[in-house]
Enzyme design. Structure first.
Site, PDB file in Angstrom:
ATOM      1  N   SER A  78      -8.623  -0.709  -8.240  1.00  0.00           N
ATOM      2  CA  SER A  78      -8.380  -0.717  -6.745  1.00  0.00           C
ATOM      3  C   SER A  78      -9.584  -0.739  -6.077  1.00  0.00           C
ATOM      4  O   SER A  78     -10.133  -0.275  -5.928  1.00  0.00           O
ATOM      5  CB  SER A  78      -6.953  -0.284  -6.889  1.00  0.00           C
TER       6      SER A  78
ATOM      7  N   HIS B 165      -6.567  -5.640  -8.075  1.00  0.00           N
ATOM      8  CA  HIS B 165      -5.508  -4.498  -7.229  1.00  0.00           C
ATOM      9  C   HIS B 165      -5.993  -4.683  -5.870  1.00  0.00           C
ATOM     10  O   HIS B 165      -7.291  -3.907  -5.858  1.00  0.00           O
ATOM     11  CB  HIS B 165      -5.140  -3.545  -7.796  1.00  0.00           C
TER      12      HIS B 165
ATOM     13  N   ASP C 233      -4.725  -3.340  -2.400  1.00  0.00           N
ATOM     14  CA  ASP C 233      -3.184  -2.198  -2.028  1.00  0.00           C
ATOM     15  C   ASP C 233      -3.756  -2.611  -0.121  1.00  0.00           C
ATOM     16  O   ASP C 233      -4.768  -2.415   0.795  1.00  0.00           O
ATOM     17  CB  ASP C 233      -3.912  -0.992  -2.175  1.00  0.00           C
TER      18      ASP C 233
ATOM     19  N   MET D 219      -0.965  -2.314   2.783  1.00  0.00           N
ATOM     20  CA  MET D 219      -0.977  -1.716   4.098  1.00  0.00           C
ATOM     21  C   MET D 219      -0.653  -1.104   5.155  1.00  0.00           C
ATOM     22  O   MET D 219      -1.962  -2.006   6.570  1.00  0.00           O
ATOM     23  CB  MET D 219      -1.995   0.256   3.395  1.00  0.00           C
TER      24      MET D 219
ATOM     25  N   HIS E  69       0.109  -5.290  -3.864  1.00  0.00           N
ATOM     26  CA  HIS E  69       0.316  -4.377  -3.896  1.00  0.00           C
ATOM     27  C   HIS E  69       1.219  -4.099  -2.257  1.00  0.00           C
ATOM     28  O   HIS E  69      -0.133  -3.852  -2.040  1.00  0.00           O
ATOM     29  CB  HIS E  69       0.023  -3.202  -4.717  1.00  0.00           C
TER      30      HIS E  69
ATOM     31  N   MET F 239       2.618  -2.485   0.655  1.00  0.00           N
ATOM     32  CA  MET F 239       3.139  -0.634   1.406  1.00  0.00           C
ATOM     33  C   MET F 239       2.992  -1.546   2.341  1.00  0.00           C
ATOM     34  O   MET F 239       2.203  -0.483   2.677  1.00  0.00           O
ATOM     35  CB  MET F 239       2.060   0.337   0.887  1.00  0.00           C
TER      36      MET F 239
ATOM     37  N   MET G  46       4.215   4.358  -8.899  1.00  0.00           N
ATOM     38  CA  MET G  46       3.350   5.041  -7.956  1.00  0.00           C
ATOM     39  C   MET G  46       3.234   6.642  -8.942  1.00  0.00           C
ATOM     40  O   MET G  46       4.527   7.301  -9.469  1.00  0.00           O
ATOM     41  CB  MET G  46       3.844   4.994  -7.058  1.00  0.00           C
TER      42      MET G  46
ATOM     43  N   ASP H 135      -0.488   3.366 -11.486  1.00  0.00           N
ATOM     44  CA  ASP H 135      -0.681   2.905 -10.116  1.00  0.00           C
ATOM     45  C   ASP H 135      -0.820   4.932  -9.279  1.00  0.00           C
ATOM     46  O   ASP H 135      -0.248   5.285  -8.580  1.00  0.00           O
ATOM     47  CB  ASP H 135      -0.874   1.862  -8.653  1.00  0.00           C
TER      48      ASP H 135
HETATM   49  C1  DX5 Z   1      -2.918   4.565  -3.128  1.00  0.00           C
HETATM   50  C2  DX5 Z   1      -2.760   2.718  -4.020  1.00  0.00           C
HETATM   51  C3  DX5 Z   1      -3.627   3.112  -4.891  1.00  0.00           C
HETATM   52  C4  DX5 Z   1      -4.672   3.745  -4.759  1.00  0.00           C
HETATM   53  C5  DX5 Z   1      -5.182   4.302  -6.482  1.00  0.00           C
HETATM   54  O1  DX5 Z   1      -1.046   4.081  -2.777  1.00  0.00           O
HETATM   55  O2  DX5 Z   1      -1.654   2.167  -4.182  1.00  0.00           O
HETATM   56  O3  DX5 Z   1      -3.829   1.651  -5.422  1.00  0.00           O
HETATM   57  O4  DX5 Z   1      -6.113   2.574  -4.492  1.00  0.00           O
HETATM   58  O5  DX5 Z   1      -6.217   4.836  -6.065  1.00  0.00           O
HETATM   59  P1  DX5 Z   1      -6.673   6.212  -7.106  1.00  0.00           P
HETATM   60  O6  DX5 Z   1      -6.138   5.666  -8.545  1.00  0.00           O
HETATM   61  O7  DX5 Z   1      -8.050   6.848  -6.255  1.00  0.00           O
HETATM   62  O8  DX5 Z   1      -5.483   7.204  -7.394  1.00  0.00           O
HETATM   63 ZN    ZN Z   2      -2.069   0.068  -5.160  1.00  0.00          ZN
END
Ligand code: DX5
Ligand code: ZN
Length: 219
Positions: free
Chosen positions: A7, A32, A34, A36, A65, A67, A136, A174
């Site tokens: 990620s 990956h 993320d 947000m 992903h 969010m 998650m 994840d």
């Molecule tokens: C969290 C994200 C993850 C995050 C994982 O909200 O969806 O993808 O980057 O990071 P680590 O591996 O550090 O938990």
């Molecule tokens: Zn993620």
């Protein structure tokens, strides 16, 4: 084969291109990304323009992903940006079946993600429609959190559901995954391991990737 998906949330954003190239040449399987929005989760990251820029510099499959609240508003933009997997949260979709089919009809693999407190049985009526389920193992929003151990039971339960129904659904996990617990997560049934801080904080991405492959070997 278990896939490794770093990620970029924990990458050095001032050197994002270099970081992605280094991950790619270390031999990872996918990236990956993320997304947000500061509403569904208490953090803000990147949007479709950055995904599009990343698409131009890597051949790795892009696993996006979302969010975000009301993801339907942005599905079209992320698909146009060039993602390969697009995952929405079950908790943020009022018409989940419609969203999933919209993604699939656009030729992109559709995923559904569930938060730590959302039970596996809530996937009962959508599991046969999706290409991947993202469990998650932390509350989404930040990298570097600790793995929530109850996730292992959820992964096993999901694996059972997938096998029992004869489905071909990737199980992706994840949050809080690192070298030390990766094998347990894979043994529980995960096929895609997302790794943020443990990957980008490693001294040498290539060494970590090959050590992980050795550890996960036989899967
Ligand atoms: C969290 C994200 C993850 C995050 C994982 O909200 O969806 O993808 O980057 O990071 P680590 O591996 O550090 O938990
Ligand atoms: Zn993620």
């Amino acid at each position: 084969m278990v896939r490794i998906a770093p990620s970029i949330l924990s990458a050095d954003f001032m050197r994002l291109g270099e970081e992605i190239r280094a991950a790619e040449s270390a031999g990872v399987d996918m990236l990956h990304l993320d997304i947000m929005d500061g509403h569904f989760v208490p953090n803000i990251t990147i949007g479709p323009f950055v995904v599009e820029a990343i698409r131009k510099i890597t051949g790795l499959p892009l696993d996006v992903h979302l969010m975000i609240e009301d993801p339907d508003r942005y599905i079209k933009d992320f698909i146009a940006a060039g993602c390969d997997f697009l995952t929405v949260h079950l908790e943020s979709c009022v018409h989940l079946h419609r969203s999933v089919h919209w993604i699939k009809d656009s030729g992109v693999k559709a995923g559904v993600s569930i938060n730590p407190a959302t039970p596996i049985w809530s996937l009962d009526n959508i599991i046969s429609d999706v290409d991947n389920v993202l469990i998650m193992s932390v509350n989404p929003g930040f990298g570097g959190q600790s793995f929530i151990p109850q996730a292992l039971g959820k992964i096993r339960m999901l694996k059972g559901m997938v096998m029992e129904r004869g489905l071909s659904v990737y199980i992706e996990v994840d949050g809080g995954i690192k070298y030390e617990n990766a094998k347990d997560v894979a043994d529980a049934g995960a096929e895609i391991l997302v790794m943020g801080s443990a990957f980008f904080n490693a001294q040498d991405y290539r060494i970590l990737t090959s050590k992980l492959r050795e550890r996960l070997n036989g899967k």
